[in-house]
Design a protein around this motif. Structure first.
Motif, PDB file in Angstrom:
ATOM      1  N   SER A  78      -5.487   0.867 -10.736  1.00 11.19           N
ATOM      2  CA  SER A  78      -6.513   1.600 -11.466  1.00 11.19           C
ATOM      3  C   SER A  78      -6.035   2.016 -12.849  1.00 11.19           C
ATOM      4  O   SER A  78      -6.816   2.067 -13.797  1.00 11.19           O
ATOM      5  CB  SER A  78      -6.938   2.851 -10.672  1.00 11.19           C
ATOM      6  N   ASN A  81      -6.742  -0.508 -15.187  1.00 10.26           N
ATOM      7  CA  ASN A  81      -8.163  -0.552 -15.522  1.00 10.26           C
ATOM      8  C   ASN A  81      -8.511   0.362 -16.686  1.00 10.26           C
ATOM      9  O   ASN A  81      -9.484   0.127 -17.420  1.00 10.26           O
ATOM     10  CB  ASN A  81      -9.014  -0.124 -14.312  1.00 10.26           C
ATOM     11  N   VAL A 107     -17.601   5.598 -11.943  1.00 10.53           N
ATOM     12  CA  VAL A 107     -16.731   5.509 -10.766  1.00 10.53           C
ATOM     13  C   VAL A 107     -17.550   5.554  -9.479  1.00 10.53           C
ATOM     14  O   VAL A 107     -17.239   4.867  -8.501  1.00 10.53           O
ATOM     15  CB  VAL A 107     -15.691   6.647 -10.791  1.00 10.53           C
ATOM     16  N   ALA A 110     -18.909   2.195  -8.924  1.00 11.05           N
ATOM     17  CA  ALA A 110     -17.823   1.323  -8.488  1.00 11.05           C
ATOM     18  C   ALA A 110     -17.481   1.570  -7.026  1.00 11.05           C
ATOM     19  O   ALA A 110     -17.212   0.626  -6.269  1.00 11.05           O
ATOM     20  CB  ALA A 110     -16.592   1.552  -9.356  1.00 11.05           C
ATOM     21  N   ARG A 114     -17.662  -1.175  -4.197  1.00  8.10           N
ATOM     22  CA  ARG A 114     -16.428  -1.531  -3.493  1.00  8.10           C
ATOM     23  C   ARG A 114     -16.599  -1.405  -1.983  1.00  8.10           C
ATOM     24  O   ARG A 114     -16.001  -2.158  -1.219  1.00  8.10           O
ATOM     25  CB  ARG A 114     -15.272  -0.643  -3.962  1.00  8.10           C
ATOM     26  N   THR A 206     -17.621  -3.373 -14.495  1.00 10.97           N
ATOM     27  CA  THR A 206     -16.281  -3.838 -14.843  1.00 10.97           C
ATOM     28  C   THR A 206     -15.303  -3.567 -13.715  1.00 10.97           C
ATOM     29  O   THR A 206     -14.436  -4.387 -13.414  1.00 10.97           O
ATOM     30  CB  THR A 206     -15.795  -3.156 -16.138  1.00 10.97           C
ATOM     31  N   ASP A 207     -15.453  -2.402 -13.070  1.00 13.80           N
ATOM     32  CA  ASP A 207     -14.551  -2.078 -11.969  1.00 13.80           C
ATOM     33  C   ASP A 207     -14.714  -3.040 -10.807  1.00 13.80           C
ATOM     34  O   ASP A 207     -13.750  -3.308 -10.078  1.00 13.80           O
ATOM     35  CB  ASP A 207     -14.794  -0.645 -11.487  1.00 13.80           C
ATOM     36  N   LEU A 236      -9.979   6.021  -6.687  1.00  9.60           N
ATOM     37  CA  LEU A 236     -11.033   5.983  -7.697  1.00  9.60           C
ATOM     38  C   LEU A 236     -11.478   7.374  -8.128  1.00  9.60           C
ATOM     39  O   LEU A 236     -11.747   7.613  -9.308  1.00  9.60           O
ATOM     40  CB  LEU A 236     -12.246   5.212  -7.163  1.00  9.60           C
TER      41      LEU A 236
END
Length: 325
Positions: A78, A81, A107, A110, A114, A206-207, A236
């Motif tokens: 991360s 990132n 986040v 993301a 995820r 992007t994540d 995250l």
């Protein structure tokens, strides 16, 4: 680790409560100080540590070790990132007092995406054992690619919006300036997005691209979906504060890509060995304590050598600029 549906629900509710508390405490847009970012970074790390200890007390040492190995790996990935997040903030000229709001919702997007990746990965692994070969090969390739990028002398490229984001912008339209924390406004009788929503989507999307290597990496340390999800969640959720805490130090971590490449390559080899073992081949398997030791050792060495290199580079740049001559 046998996880009941009740524990899953309680964990998700607990994470939602933590996120809500984080949001309401910092809901008023403001410039985040280093002190505030430092306090909250410590809070999230302590919460992750307590969760890992809880797994040790109420679960077993293997589950706890897998969580800590996964959390540290995801946290280190991360940090890498954050380089791209800085480029995104610069691309959209996000006001400093709105950056924490952007990162919070980015986040969250993301984390949801995820969770979908993790569920899909767990289902694939349960059905096809050969996927470990694929994950392992992909991580080794990613490690090699990171080394190649680190050795290149090219400057950081400007962030470019992907096709999905561009299509969303075309469909809804985008206002020409920020309107505080508003995500949509009425403009010429039409509801359009503000740049704030666009940059939130950019961070979240992007994540997801970064998840292409981080999710296989953590599945190389544990195949337990519960541990994979919680390690990702804790990594995250503290990312927003980490952005403000070490944003100025990122340029000094010149060897970070090398360290991450070693970690990804190591986990890739671990995955291949695990796949061979599952297929009856008599090969050694890498234990979690060894994995945890390698990951922590690489990160410590990378950080130390990066800071040493940055310290040596500073006087050289001063001499070239002619300052002090």
């Amino acid at each position: 680790m046998d996880v009941s549906m009740t524990l899953w629900v309680l964990t998700i509710l607990g994470l939602c409560a933590l996120i809500a508390a984080d949001f309401f405490i910092g809901r008023k847009p403001h410039d985040v100080s280093v002190r505030e970012a430092g306090i909250w970074t410590v809070v999230w790390i302590v919460l992750a540590a307590l969760f890992g200890v809880g797994l040790l007390v109420f679960g077993d040492s293997q589950a706890s070790g897998e969580f800590f190995a996964g959390f540290i790996t995801e946290k280190s990935l991360s940090v890498d990132n954050l380089f791209v997040f800085i480029l995104i903030m610069a691309k959209f000229s996000v006001p400093t007092h709105l950056q924490q709001r952007v990162l919070l919702f980015g986040v969250l997007i993301a984390l949801v995406l995820r969770a979908v990746f993790i569920a899909a990965g767990a289902a694939i692994i349960a059905s096809f054992s050969w996927v470990f070969y694929l994950f392992g090969a992909f991580l080794i390739y990613t490690a090699w690619k990171l080394i190649q990028e680190a050795r290149s002398d090219e400057e950081d490229e400007e962030f470019e919006e992907n096709r999905l984001l561009k299509s969303v912008e075309r469909k809804f339209g985008v206002a020409d300036r920020y309107h505080g924390t508003k995500l949509f406004i009425q403009e010429h009788g039409k509801k359009v997005m503000t740049p704030l929503l666009v940059v939130m989507l950019a961070i979240g999307m992007t994540d997801v691209l970064f998840a292409m290597d981080s999710i296989p990496a953590i599945f190389g340390l544990t195949q337990d979906p519960y541990i994979v999800f919680t390690a990702n969640a804790f990594a995250l959720m503290g990312l927003r504060q980490l952005y403000f805490l070490i944003g100025g130090l990122l340029q000094k971590l010149v060897h970070l890509s090398y360290g991450l490449s070693v970690i990804l390559g190591f986990i890739g080899v671990k995955l291949v060995l695990h796949a061979l073992h599952e297929n009856g081949v008599n090969v050694p398997e890498i234990s979690i304590p060894v994995s945890l030791g390698v990951i922590c050792g690489v990160l410590v060495i990378t950080t130390v050598t990066s800071l040493m290199a940055a310290r040596k580079q500073a006087p050289a740049e001063t001499d070239k600029s002619g300052v002090g001559v």
